[in-house]
Design a protein around this motif. Structure first.
Motif, PDB file in Angstrom:
ATOM      1  N   LYS A   1       0.776  -1.207   0.337  1.00 49.77           N
ATOM      2  CA  LYS A   1      -0.093  -0.099   0.058  1.00 49.77           C
ATOM      3  C   LYS A   1       0.883   1.207  -0.087  1.00 49.77           C
ATOM      4  O   LYS A   1       0.796   2.189  -0.889  1.00 49.77           O
ATOM      5  N   MET A   2       1.768   1.343   0.693  1.00 46.19           N
ATOM      6  CA  MET A   2       2.907   2.345   0.687  1.00 46.19           C
ATOM      7  C   MET A   2       3.615   2.612  -0.558  1.00 46.19           C
ATOM      8  O   MET A   2       3.761   3.770  -0.975  1.00 46.19           O
ATOM      9  N   LYS A   3       3.625   1.607  -1.224  1.00 46.72           N
ATOM     10  CA  LYS A   3       4.609   1.666  -2.565  1.00 46.72           C
ATOM     11  C   LYS A   3       3.728   2.091  -3.516  1.00 46.72           C
ATOM     12  O   LYS A   3       3.926   2.934  -4.337  1.00 46.72           O
ATOM     13  N   SER A   4       2.223   1.669  -3.563  1.00 44.92           N
ATOM     14  CA  SER A   4       1.413   2.176  -4.768  1.00 44.92           C
ATOM     15  C   SER A   4       0.693   3.389  -4.471  1.00 44.92           C
ATOM     16  O   SER A   4       0.258   4.107  -5.141  1.00 44.92           O
ATOM     17  N   ALA A   5       0.701   3.759  -3.057  1.00 47.95           N
ATOM     18  CA  ALA A   5      -0.331   5.101  -2.807  1.00 47.95           C
ATOM     19  C   ALA A   5       0.651   6.551  -3.130  1.00 47.95           C
ATOM     20  O   ALA A   5       1.828   6.611  -3.266  1.00 47.95           O
ATOM     21  N   LYS A   6      -0.087   7.270  -3.978  1.00 50.10           N
ATOM     22  CA  LYS A   6       0.148   8.632  -4.352  1.00 50.10           C
ATOM     23  C   LYS A   6       0.468   9.614  -3.062  1.00 50.10           C
ATOM     24  O   LYS A   6       1.014  10.611  -3.081  1.00 50.10           O
ATOM     25  N   ALA A   7      -0.642   9.207  -2.067  1.00 49.06           N
ATOM     26  CA  ALA A   7      -0.526  10.028  -0.839  1.00 49.06           C
ATOM     27  C   ALA A   7      -1.054   9.096   0.424  1.00 49.06           C
ATOM     28  O   ALA A   7      -1.914   8.364   0.106  1.00 49.06           O
ATOM     29  N   MET A   8      -0.637   9.343   1.222  1.00 46.53           N
ATOM     30  CA  MET A   8      -0.842   8.761   2.623  1.00 46.53           C
ATOM     31  C   MET A   8      -0.770   9.694   3.765  1.00 46.53           C
ATOM     32  O   MET A   8       0.136  10.600   4.024  1.00 46.53           O
ATOM     33  N   ILE A   9      -1.798   9.775   4.763  1.00 44.80           N
ATOM     34  CA  ILE A   9      -1.720  10.612   5.609  1.00 44.80           C
ATOM     35  C   ILE A   9      -2.050   9.638   7.142  1.00 44.80           C
ATOM     36  O   ILE A   9      -3.063   8.691   7.007  1.00 44.80           O
TER      37      ILE A   9
ATOM     38  N   ALA B   1      -4.970   7.023   6.134  1.00 46.74           N
ATOM     39  CA  ALA B   1      -5.701   7.258   5.063  1.00 46.74           C
ATOM     40  C   ALA B   1      -4.851   7.113   3.667  1.00 46.74           C
ATOM     41  O   ALA B   1      -3.952   8.282   3.752  1.00 46.74           O
ATOM     42  N   SER B   2      -5.267   6.332   2.804  1.00 49.02           N
ATOM     43  CA  SER B   2      -4.272   6.518   1.487  1.00 49.02           C
ATOM     44  C   SER B   2      -5.102   6.439   0.404  1.00 49.02           C
ATOM     45  O   SER B   2      -6.286   6.111   0.119  1.00 49.02           O
ATOM     46  N   SER B   3      -4.532   6.964  -0.790  1.00 50.58           N
ATOM     47  CA  SER B   3      -5.108   6.866  -2.213  1.00 50.58           C
ATOM     48  C   SER B   3      -4.106   6.541  -3.325  1.00 50.58           C
ATOM     49  O   SER B   3      -2.714   6.959  -3.160  1.00 50.58           O
ATOM     50  N   ASP B   4      -4.622   5.541  -4.008  1.00 47.44           N
ATOM     51  CA  ASP B   4      -3.491   5.238  -5.375  1.00 47.44           C
ATOM     52  C   ASP B   4      -3.790   6.298  -6.320  1.00 47.44           C
ATOM     53  O   ASP B   4      -2.842   6.109  -7.366  1.00 47.44           O
ATOM     54  N   THR B   5      -4.648   6.874  -6.365  1.00 49.05           N
ATOM     55  CA  THR B   5      -4.948   7.670  -7.635  1.00 49.05           C
ATOM     56  C   THR B   5      -5.057   9.115  -7.395  1.00 49.05           C
ATOM     57  O   THR B   5      -4.599   9.940  -8.155  1.00 49.05           O
ATOM     58  N   ASP B   6      -5.314   9.746  -6.325  1.00 51.27           N
ATOM     59  CA  ASP B   6      -5.318  11.390  -5.984  1.00 51.27           C
ATOM     60  C   ASP B   6      -4.629  11.703  -5.004  1.00 51.27           C
ATOM     61  O   ASP B   6      -4.805  11.424  -3.557  1.00 51.27           O
ATOM     62  N   PRO B   7      -3.302  12.482  -5.013  1.00 50.47           N
ATOM     63  CA  PRO B   7      -2.834  12.821  -4.132  1.00 50.47           C
ATOM     64  C   PRO B   7      -3.168  13.872  -3.225  1.00 50.47           C
ATOM     65  O   PRO B   7      -2.497  13.812  -2.038  1.00 50.47           O
ATOM     66  N   VAL B   8      -4.231  14.212  -3.528  1.00 49.23           N
ATOM     67  CA  VAL B   8      -5.004  15.536  -2.616  1.00 49.23           C
ATOM     68  C   VAL B   8      -6.019  14.931  -1.751  1.00 49.23           C
ATOM     69  O   VAL B   8      -6.150  15.551  -0.656  1.00 49.23           O
ATOM     70  N   ALA B   9      -6.787  13.929  -2.169  1.00 48.14           N
ATOM     71  CA  ALA B   9      -8.052  13.475  -1.447  1.00 48.14           C
ATOM     72  C   ALA B   9      -7.786  13.184  -0.105  1.00 48.14           C
ATOM     73  O   ALA B   9      -8.564  13.723   0.842  1.00 48.14           O
ATOM     74  N   PRO B  10      -6.787  12.243   0.516  1.00 48.57           N
ATOM     75  CA  PRO B  10      -6.705  12.008   1.667  1.00 48.57           C
ATOM     76  C   PRO B  10      -6.627  13.274   2.649  1.00 48.57           C
ATOM     77  O   PRO B  10      -7.257  13.499   3.508  1.00 48.57           O
ATOM     78  N   ALA B  11      -5.619  14.056   2.288  1.00 50.40           N
ATOM     79  CA  ALA B  11      -5.231  15.544   2.862  1.00 50.40           C
ATOM     80  C   ALA B  11      -6.552  16.335   3.250  1.00 50.40           C
ATOM     81  O   ALA B  11      -7.057  16.860   3.991  1.00 50.40           O
ATOM     82  N   LYS B  12      -7.315  16.454   1.708  1.00 51.59           N
ATOM     83  CA  LYS B  12      -8.483  17.387   1.571  1.00 51.59           C
ATOM     84  C   LYS B  12      -9.386  16.893   2.666  1.00 51.59           C
ATOM     85  O   LYS B  12     -10.169  17.617   3.516  1.00 51.59           O
ATOM     86  N   VAL B  13      -9.671  15.522   2.876  1.00 50.53           N
ATOM     87  CA  VAL B  13     -10.841  14.900   3.578  1.00 50.53           C
ATOM     88  C   VAL B  13     -10.686  15.296   5.167  1.00 50.53           C
ATOM     89  O   VAL B  13     -11.324  15.676   6.077  1.00 50.53           O
ATOM     90  N   LEU B  14      -9.430  14.610   5.412  1.00 50.32           N
ATOM     91  CA  LEU B  14      -8.907  14.627   6.668  1.00 50.32           C
ATOM     92  C   LEU B  14      -8.826  16.240   7.453  1.00 50.32           C
ATOM     93  O   LEU B  14      -9.205  16.430   8.458  1.00 50.32           O
ATOM     94  N   SER B  15      -8.462  17.186   6.612  1.00 50.76           N
ATOM     95  CA  SER B  15      -8.310  18.163   6.977  1.00 50.76           C
ATOM     96  C   SER B  15      -9.559  19.162   7.413  1.00 50.76           C
ATOM     97  O   SER B  15      -9.553  19.834   8.230  1.00 50.76           O
ATOM     98  N   GLU B  16     -10.544  18.622   6.354  1.00 48.39           N
ATOM     99  CA  GLU B  16     -12.035  19.203   6.692  1.00 48.39           C
ATOM    100  C   GLU B  16     -12.437  18.695   8.266  1.00 48.39           C
ATOM    101  O   GLU B  16     -12.996  19.303   9.034  1.00 48.39           O
TER     102      GLU B  16
END
Length: 124
Positions: free
Chosen positions: A20-28, A85-100
């Motif tokens: 998961k860490m290898k494939s994720a574009k972003a992890m929070i 929280a991780s996303s393989d496709t969108d590097p912004v999605a995890p941070a966006k949702v969690l920051s809200e």
């Protein structure tokens, strides 16, 4: 000494986390301590809707997975309750949702993030 099937299960989880860490574009990574069941359910639903995978992880196993991915900098953040929280496709999605949700729920605390292989602290 742990039984063989226990060790095999832990190795399997480490491999899953490592992949998961290898494939994720972003992890929070976040500390969810103090969230109510309703708040956690709301958070998980919003993350799912955004296409973000969210799971509670064991710190020890996460340390091994991070080390396998040359992310040793994460080691100091793996203490207390930890969710990833991780996303393989969108590097912004995890941070966006969690920051809200950090603004909405004062008990949710972001620890650290990894965006395309770079470790970024909460100030970043």
């Amino acid at each position: 000494m742990p039984k063989e099937h226990t060790l095999n299960r832990k190795r399997q989880i480490i491999n899953e986390l490592s992949d998961k860490m290898k494939s994720a574009k972003a992890m929070i990574f976040a500390d969810f301590r103090g969230l109510t069941v309703e708040q956690d359910t709301e958070l998980r639903a919003a993350l799912r809707k955004a296409g973000v995978e969210y799971r509670v992880i064991k710190n020890t196993l996460a340390r091994f997975a991070a080390k396998e991915n040359n992310l040793d900098e994460l080691d100091s953040y793996f203490n207390g309750p930890t969710a990833m929280a991780s996303s393989d496709t969108d590097p912004v999605a995890p941070a966006k949702v969690l920051s809200e949700f950090v603004k909405k729920f004062e008990n949710l605390e972001l620890k650290v993030g990894v965006v395309e292989g770079k470790v970024i602290d909460t100030k970043g």
